[in-house]
Design a protein around this motif. Structure first.
Motif, PDB file in Angstrom:
ATOM      1  N   LYS A 134      40.178  60.108  -4.564  1.00 10.62           N
ATOM      2  CA  LYS A 134      39.314  59.398  -3.619  1.00 10.62           C
ATOM      3  C   LYS A 134      39.430  57.899  -3.794  1.00 10.62           C
ATOM      4  CE  LYS A 134      36.011  63.040  -2.894  1.00 10.62           C
ATOM      5  NZ  LYS A 134      34.822  63.654  -3.487  1.00 10.62           N
ATOM      6  N   ILE A 135      39.358  57.512  -5.035  1.00  4.35           N
ATOM      7  CA  ILE A 135      39.477  56.074  -5.306  1.00  4.35           C
ATOM      8  C   ILE A 135      40.849  55.595  -4.840  1.00  4.35           C
ATOM      9  CG2 ILE A 135      39.503  54.304  -7.114  1.00  4.35           C
ATOM     10  CD1 ILE A 135      37.686  56.215  -8.721  1.00  4.35           C
ATOM     11  N   ALA A 136      41.822  56.390  -5.118  1.00  4.00           N
ATOM     12  CA  ALA A 136      43.175  56.004  -4.746  1.00  4.00           C
ATOM     13  C   ALA A 136      43.283  55.853  -3.252  1.00  4.00           C
ATOM     14  CB  ALA A 136      44.158  57.070  -5.233  1.00  4.00           C
ATOM     15  N   PHE A 137      42.747  56.833  -2.572  1.00  8.27           N
ATOM     16  CA  PHE A 137      42.797  56.780  -1.124  1.00  8.27           C
ATOM     17  C   PHE A 137      42.155  55.501  -0.606  1.00  8.27           C
ATOM     18  CE2 PHE A 137      40.932  57.771   3.060  1.00  8.27           C
ATOM     19  CZ  PHE A 137      42.096  58.080   3.744  1.00  8.27           C
ATOM     20  N   ALA A 138      40.970  55.224  -1.169  1.00 11.77           N
ATOM     21  CA  ALA A 138      40.263  54.020  -0.752  1.00 11.77           C
ATOM     22  C   ALA A 138      41.079  52.781  -1.072  1.00 11.77           C
ATOM     23  CB  ALA A 138      38.921  53.949  -1.460  1.00 11.77           C
ATOM     24  N   TYR A 139      41.749  52.869  -2.163  1.00 11.70           N
ATOM     25  CA  TYR A 139      42.519  51.731  -2.634  1.00 11.70           C
ATOM     26  C   TYR A 139      43.723  51.487  -1.735  1.00 11.70           C
ATOM     27  CZ  TYR A 139      45.356  48.958  -5.868  1.00 11.70           C
ATOM     28  OH  TYR A 139      46.120  47.982  -6.429  1.00 11.70           O
ATOM     29  N   ARG A 181      44.320  52.747   1.383  1.00 13.59           N
ATOM     30  CA  ARG A 181      44.087  52.789   2.816  1.00 13.59           C
ATOM     31  C   ARG A 181      44.311  51.448   3.515  1.00 13.59           C
ATOM     32  NH1 ARG A 181      40.497  54.548   7.295  1.00 13.59           N
ATOM     33  NH2 ARG A 181      39.190  52.717   7.015  1.00 13.59           N
ATOM     34  N   PRO A 182      43.657  50.392   3.028  1.00 11.21           N
ATOM     35  CA  PRO A 182      43.844  49.126   3.766  1.00 11.21           C
ATOM     36  C   PRO A 182      45.312  48.744   3.914  1.00 11.21           C
ATOM     37  CG  PRO A 182      42.256  48.884   1.972  1.00 11.21           C
ATOM     38  CD  PRO A 182      42.813  50.239   1.828  1.00 11.21           C
ATOM     39  N   LEU A 232      47.249  48.411   7.404  1.00  8.72           N
ATOM     40  CA  LEU A 232      47.834  47.108   7.724  1.00  8.72           C
ATOM     41  C   LEU A 232      49.316  47.246   8.048  1.00  8.72           C
ATOM     42  CD1 LEU A 232      47.275  44.055   7.876  1.00  8.72           C
ATOM     43  CD2 LEU A 232      48.008  43.904   5.481  1.00  8.72           C
ATOM     44  N   LEU A 233      49.971  48.086   7.246  1.00  9.51           N
ATOM     45  CA  LEU A 233      51.411  48.253   7.440  1.00  9.51           C
ATOM     46  C   LEU A 233      51.704  48.891   8.788  1.00  9.51           C
ATOM     47  CD1 LEU A 233      54.235  48.065   6.302  1.00  9.51           C
ATOM     48  CD2 LEU A 233      53.897  50.258   5.175  1.00  9.51           C
ATOM     49  N   GLU A 269      55.699  45.505   0.669  1.00 12.46           N
ATOM     50  CA  GLU A 269      55.674  45.172  -0.754  1.00 12.46           C
ATOM     51  C   GLU A 269      54.279  45.325  -1.332  1.00 12.46           C
ATOM     52  OE1 GLU A 269      57.528  41.377  -0.724  1.00 12.46           O
ATOM     53  OE2 GLU A 269      59.531  42.219  -1.025  1.00 12.46           O
ATOM     54  N   THR A 270      53.278  44.943  -0.572  1.00 11.93           N
ATOM     55  CA  THR A 270      51.906  45.114  -1.032  1.00 11.93           C
ATOM     56  C   THR A 270      51.635  46.586  -1.312  1.00 11.93           C
ATOM     57  OG1 THR A 270      51.397  43.429   0.605  1.00 11.93           O
ATOM     58  CG2 THR A 270      49.519  44.422  -0.540  1.00 11.93           C
TER      59      THR A 270
END
Lengths: 328, 959
Positions: free
Chosen positions: B12-17, B19-20, B24-25, B35-36
């Motif tokens: 979950k944390i990973a997903f949240a991490y 996602r943006p 954006l990509l 790269e981000t």
């Protein structure tokens, strides 16, 4: 018929003195050996495989060695020197010690003669202290068997030959004297069986073939005298062989009784057919008197060698008249 | 990459991490955004990433899917990001696999033709290829086989042809290798370090069946890569060979082909695709095997002598692999494959050799297992058959192919021999085999005898005293043999090794007999046969043999020859070598001879040679040669060829004697009786090559027999030598070389030889006395050598004086006499002769000269005259006596030589004035004649003698 003159198969050098006597021992043992006695008192034992002196035995305190032989059944070397000694050497296991010695008292040049009577027992004939005297002793006990002195004056004993005849009880001995006479002695009876004057000059050497009852003697003159023994043990002179140059130091008959070789003062070795004394070859190599000749006792007749020892300090070895050998 | 931060393990944390960044990509496909995302991806742990795989891949794939041209950089970064994901996760979904595969292929191919790579940057290509590789490795076992369903044939084909094109065309090696690796991965044959799917036999069969469609394409293209650019890096070649062999094995595997596949007609649903499906019927297999065999031979011929060992190693692996898995289906290839293996048996690289041995052992074991009845038999049959074919074609190959090819062929030959091991002797028992092999060797080893230099070079230095350390210099000088059919030294080495191996495993009697026959039969084979014989004997003795269980039965050791056999073989060969007709060969032509004579007259220091200085002697040589050679060759003008050939024959025979010594070691000593004399005889020869070979051989012999130096060899065996010399001196007409041997002997020995020499000198002098006319020149050189030896062995104070005088004299740059010095010397000598300044001169000399050696005869000088002379002095006296006679010899050359000898005599005798003076007195009249009325050369030389003389003899002599 006229083949190129044969050459020695090889020569042995380094004896360091004139060679007076030669003796082969090629029958039995791994290495065929040749014993030589030099005028400087050393006995060389030559290994005929490596063609080198295997051992050098010094004896007779530097006096000339006039005769060497081996006693067949034992490992003993017997040598006679001008120091009036006959020495018996123990050569087994690398030793070279005088096991025994006999004082002869003779100042002459007469070589001894040895006869094997039974395994381990030998008779040795050697010149004695008196001029005509021949002594015979038994070895190894050194007991004197007899002393043979002729009644008449004959000068020094020059050469003797002892053998055991097929018929007859005791050994016989033929001796050559300074006045050219040959005497046949019965050793057991100590009596002269026969006598003949073979040469005008001293008898220098003689040899006897017990099978054919025939012997030959050489002197300082040109003739070789051959003689036979008849059934009554009488010495009978036969043909003479005349040489080109006078003087013979030694005569030797090959073991098979086919060849006779003479060591000449003219530096040459002459080879004769023993049967008819037909001259076969003159072997020329040495540069001084040849003083000794000997035929080897190889078991294989093809390996047989003739050795000649000369005053020029060399021994030449020849391979001649050997069936199948290519040097013939 | 070590992760310093703890990775995110909660989905979950990973997903949240993530996602943006993903969002954006998708919106803005830029490099930065990629790269981000990829930076963020690295903070998520593998298990979590696996759960989020599809989610994460989506924006990335989206970027690739956006229509229209894209920047290379962007695609590259995206590929790298995808690679990261795939490397750390698995692909469980067939669609993902399929789509990604086609998407990535699209990135590589040109838009117009999907089979051709696009003209994109190398970085991009490399990134995409890596990504592809990662994808194939990430694919799950149950889905990856879907790739090989008939439906996939077009897509797979496109991917394969794309990869092949890249591997072939790409300029960068890296891309070539990557493309080949992908190809490997694509056919599930990857051999990298990662975990791979192990297919069941059924799955393997499916894969093989599908890949059969692409086999022709892959093998042809890869063969092109392998045989293409020789300068391409070995990594590419190695990889390509791997791809080739694995693909072939996959498709042609016996196990697969033997299972009779159900002949299922392609389902009609496939439509045109059905045409692409290949049915692996026996017919198909046969024709394919034929084609593969052609390709294989191409590959083998190109790689078996490849410079890089890794290539050779992988070839061995290929051969092993194919022999193991496809030996039924690829029957035709077994021969070439075996040959490739055998050729590597003697590889320089131990790793290749080891691998090869393993492979060969496996081959022989397999054969034994496969048909037990006559298994080993058949394998041996194959080997000996191959050997025979090879031997038959060997001469042709030697003439036509280039050196590396020859080397390979010979290596193969050697390999067969080693493989056959002790069975070689069985093979050689067949007369046909032996005949073939020997003929081949005879032809291959033919020497080039065109070099004139060899004939012309003369050895002035041969008789120079050898110092113990000089052995290296001799070996260093050994002339290389030049062969008609090859130049590479390695080839010669292999040939010699072949001969040694023959000797090692073969029946020595049979072989020596056979080659001796050849040696005797024809003069054109003689040199080769001798070379072969030399090595045979060496091999039989186990000299220079490298055998570590290479044979089939590695436990069976060779060495069929006992020491006794060896000895008798050596004796017979050596007898043949040193027989009159094979040993006394003419090596000098007459005209060069004349030149040399002139030359020698001008260089007084060099030793005059014997044989051709003397006409009589030359006749002897001629007689010997003409009586043995056929009449045609005996004509006086022996061509340079023949001379050269003779020289080489002698050299080879000399080498042979050295080989025999090595073979027997200490046991060779008795053979020195017969061999040393001939060797030294050749050491005295004036043809440089022969004398060098002879000296080299003598050194080898002394080493083999355990003598520390050549001098010891000569000293210890001087009795053997002198025996022959003395005998031959008496038959000079047949043995004109005897004095030469004595000369060599004197040069290479020391004074311990003196007693024996004294003996022989008498022979020499006697032989000389017997015929002054014919033998004078011959013996002058012996006497010269003798006196030189005596001067060397007994250096007296006086001779040292002379030496110093001599060095002073010759210190002028050229050999030309320094006239001024000469005049000064002359004046001094003259004054001396007249008794002026004796006192001061003497003191000067004493100062110059090192203190005289403590001579044992010093007392004798004053003492009793009648004591026996030391041997060397009496010899000198004898020699000097002869010099008196020879001084007025009609031949100028003899006179010159005698003057040299005389000079030496004087210096030796100088230590005993009582002896010197009377001799000098007797010498004077003829010497005076030389000084007064003779050729200028003789006058000059006589003057020199006079000069030396002055040092020791105070005049009564009128000047």
């Amino acid at each position: 018929m006229s083949r190129p003159a044969p050459t020695p198969v090889y020569t042995l050098r380094g004896a360091g003195g004139p060679l007076n006597t030669l003796h082969f021992s090629c029958n039995g043992g791994d290495t065929p050996l040749l014993y030589s006695g030099s005028g400087k008192g050393s006995i060389h034992i030559w290994n005929l495989n490596t063609r080198r002196a295997e051992r050098i035995v010094e004896g007779h305190s530097g006096n000339s060695i006039i005769w060497v032989s081996t006693l067949q059944t034992t490992d003993t070397l017997i040598s006679q020197g001008r120091d009036m000694q006959v020495c018996l050497w123990d050569l087994s296991e690398g030793r070279s010690e005088v096991a025994d010695s006999v004082w002869t008292g003779s100042v002459g040049f007469c070589q001894c003669s040895v006869l094997e009577t039974s395994p381990g027992n030998h008779l040795l004939a050697f010149p004695g202290q008196q001029t005509e005297e021949i002594k015979i002793i038994e070895l190894p006990s050194k007991t004197l068997v007899c002393t043979l002195v002729p009644d008449t004056k004959m000068g020094m004993v020059m050469c003797v030959k002892l053998w055991q005849p097929d018929s007859g009880p005791g050994p016989l001995l033929v001796a050559g004297y300074e006045d050219g006479s040959l005497l046949l002695w019965d050793v057991t009876q100590r009596s002269i069986l026969s006598q003949t004057k073979a040469h005008p000059e001293p008898v220098m050497c003689l040899t006897f073939d017990p099978e054919r009852l025939r012997g030959i003697s050489g002197s300082s003159e040109k003739n070789l005298a051959s003689w036979t023994l008849d059934r009554q043990n009488n010495l009978q002179l036969q043909d003479n062989v005349t040489l080109v140059n006078p003087g013979v130091s030694q005569l030797c008959i090959r073991g098979d009784g086919k060849l006779l070789a003479s060591a000449g003062w003219d530096h040459r070795v002459r080879v004769f057919g023993w049967k008819r004394l037909k001259p076969l070859a003159v072997l020329q190599y040495h540069t001084d008197m040849v003083q000794s000749v000997a035929f080897s006792d190889h078991q294989d007749p093809r390996e047989r060698l003739l050795a000649a020892g000369s005053k020029d300090q060399r021994i030449s070895l020849w391979s001649i008249y050997n069936e199948g050998a290519d040097t013939g | 990459m070590p992760q310093l931060m703890a990775q995110i393990s909660d989905p979950k944390i990973a997903f949240a991490y993530l996602r943006p960044a993903c969002v954006l990509l998708t919106k803005q496909p830029t490099v930065t955004n990629v790269e981000t995302l990829s930076a963020q991806l690295k903070e998520v742990d593998d298990a979590t990433l696996q759960q989020l795989q599809d989610y994460v891949l989506f924006p990335l794939r989206f970027v690739l899917k956006v229509p229209g041209p894209k920047k290379d950089k962007l695609v590259q970064t995206v590929s790298e990001a995808i690679s990261y994901v795939l490397e750390n996760t698995c692909v469980q979904n067939w669609d993902t696999l399929h789509d990604l595969l086609s998407e990535l292929c699209l990135c590589l191919c040109s838009p117009a033709d999907p089979g051709k790579p696009a003209d994109t940057s190398e970085e991009l290509q490399s990134a995409v290829l890596r990504c592809l590789d990662a994808l194939l490795h990430a694919a799950y076992g149950d889905i990856v086989f879907k790739l090989f369903e008939p439906v996939m044939l077009p897509g797979l084909g496109a991917a394969i042809s794309l990869l092949l094109a890249l591997a072939q065309k790409a300029k960068s090696r890296e891309i070539q290798v990557l493309a080949l690796k992908c190809l490997q991965a694509l056919s599930l044959q990857c051999d990298c370090n990662q975990d791979h799917i192990v297919p069941s036999s059924e799955e393997r069969c499916i894969t093989g069946s599908t890949m059969a469609s692409f086999l022709p394409g892959i093998t042809v293209a890869v063969t092109k890569i392998i045989t293409g650019d020789l300068r391409q890096g070995h990594t590419v070649t190695v990889k390509a060979i791997k791809v080739w062999s694995r693909t072939v094995v996959l498709v042609m595997e016996d196990a697969q082909l033997q299972v009779s596949e159900p002949q299922k007609t392609p389902s009609p649903a496939l439509g045109r695709i059905g045409q692409l499906v290949v049915q692996r019927t026996p017919d198909w297999a046969k024709s394919t095997a034929g084609k593969l065999c052609v390709l294989l031979q191409k590959i083998i011929s190109c790689t078996s002598s490849h410079q890089h060992w890794r290539v050779r190693l992988v070839m061995v692996e290929l051969a092993d692999h194919l022999l193991d898995r496809c030996n039924q289906s690829l029957k035709e290839c077994v021969g070439p494959l075996l040959e490739a293996l055998v050729g590597a048996v003697n590889d320089e690289e131990p790793r290749v050799r080891e691998r090869c041995e393993v492979a060969l052992r496996a081959v022989s074991q397999r054969n034994q297992i496969s048909d037990n009845s006559s298994s080993a038999q058949t394998f041996t049959d194959v080997l000996s058959e191959n050997l025979h074919t090879l031997a038959t074609s060997l001469p042709r190959l030697m003439r036509t192919s280039d050196d590396p090819k020859k080397l390979f062929v010979l290596n193969v030959f050697l390999g067969y021999l080693k493989l056959l091991g002790p069975l070689v002797s069985v093979v050689l028992n067949s007369a046909v085999h032996l005949e073939r092999i020997s003929k081949a060797l005879m032809q291959v080893l033919e020497l080039d005898v065109m070099d004139v230099r060899i004939v012309e070079e003369r050895s002035y230095a041969a008789t120079i005293e050898t110092t113990p350390g000089a052995s290296d210099s001799y070996t260093a000088h050994i002339q290389r043999k030049h062969f008609l059919y090859f130049t590479d030294e390695k080839i010669f080495c292999v040939l010699m090794q072949i001969c040694r191996t023959l000797g090692y495993f073969g029946n020595l009697y049979l072989l020596t007999d056979h080659f001796l026959d050849l040696y005797q039969q024809s003069s054109s084979y003689r040199k080769q046969a001798a070379m072969v014989l030399n090595e045979l004997v060496k091999g039989a003795a186990g000299v220079d043999m490298v055998t570590q269980g290479q044979g089939l039965e590695s436990q069976v050791q060779g060495l069929s020859a006992t020491q006794e056999d060896l000895n008798s073989a050596i004796v017979s060969v050596m007898e043949e070598y040193t027989s009159l007709k094979n040993w006394h060969l003419i090596t000098i032509s007459e005209e060069t001879d004349r030149d040399r004579q002139d030359q020698q007259l001008l260089s007084p220091a060099s030793l005059l040679s014997i044989s051709n200085s003397d006409d009589n002697n030359k006749n002897c040589l001629q007689v010997i040669s003409s009586s043995f050679n056929p009449p045609s060759t005996s004509s006086s003008s022996s061509t340079i060829h023949q001379l050269n050939s003779n020289i080489w024959q002698l050299c080879i025979q000399l080498e042979g004697i050295a080989c025999f010594a090595q073979a027997l070691g200490q046991d060779f000593r008795p053979l020195l009786m017969t061999s040393l004399y001939p060797v030294l005889e050749k050491a005295g020869e004036e043809t440089l090559l022969v004398s060098q070979a002879a000296l080299g051989s003598a050194w080898d012999i002394s080493k083999a027999c355990g003598y520390p130096s050549l001098k010891d060899l000569v000293n210890e065996n001087s009795d053997y030598l002198l025996n022959d010399i003395s005998l031959n001196l008496q038959r000079l007409s047949q043995h004109p070389q005897a004095p030469r041997v004595l000369t060599v002997m004197l040069t290479h020995s020391d004074c311990s030889l003196l007693p024996l020499v004294g003996d022989i000198v008498q022979d020499v002098l006697m032989a000389l006395d017997l015929s002054y006319d014919h033998t004078a020149a011959l013996f002058c050189s012996v006497l010269h050598a003798l006196m030189k030896a005596l001067v060397r062995w007994f250096p007296s104070s006086c001779s040292k004086t002379r030496e110093s005088a001599r060095t002073k004299q010759s210190s002028s740059p050229e050999e030309v006499l320094d006239i001024r010095q000469f005049m000064l010397d002359y004046k001094k000598q003259k004054e001396l002769a007249e008794g002026i300044g004796i006192e001061e001169d003497a003191t000067i000399e004493d100062l110059e000269v090192p203190p005289p050696m403590e001579c044992e005869d010093v007392e004798d000088l004053v003492g009793d005259v009648k004591t026996e002379l030391p041997l060397h002095l009496s010899i000198t006296k004898d020699v000097m006596e002869r010099c008196i006679h020879l001084l007025s010899d009609p031949s100028l050359r003899v006179r010159l030589k005698v003057l040299d000898v005389l000079e030496l005599c004087v210096s030796v005798l100088s230590e005993k004035e009582n002896e010197l003076l009377p001799m000098a007195h007797r010498c004077w009249p003829p010497l005076l004649q030389r000084l007064i009325a003779d050729d200028p050369l003789a006058v000059l030389r006589a003057f020199r003698v006079r000069q030396t003389w002055m040092l020791f003899v105070r005049p009564p002599c009128p000047t």
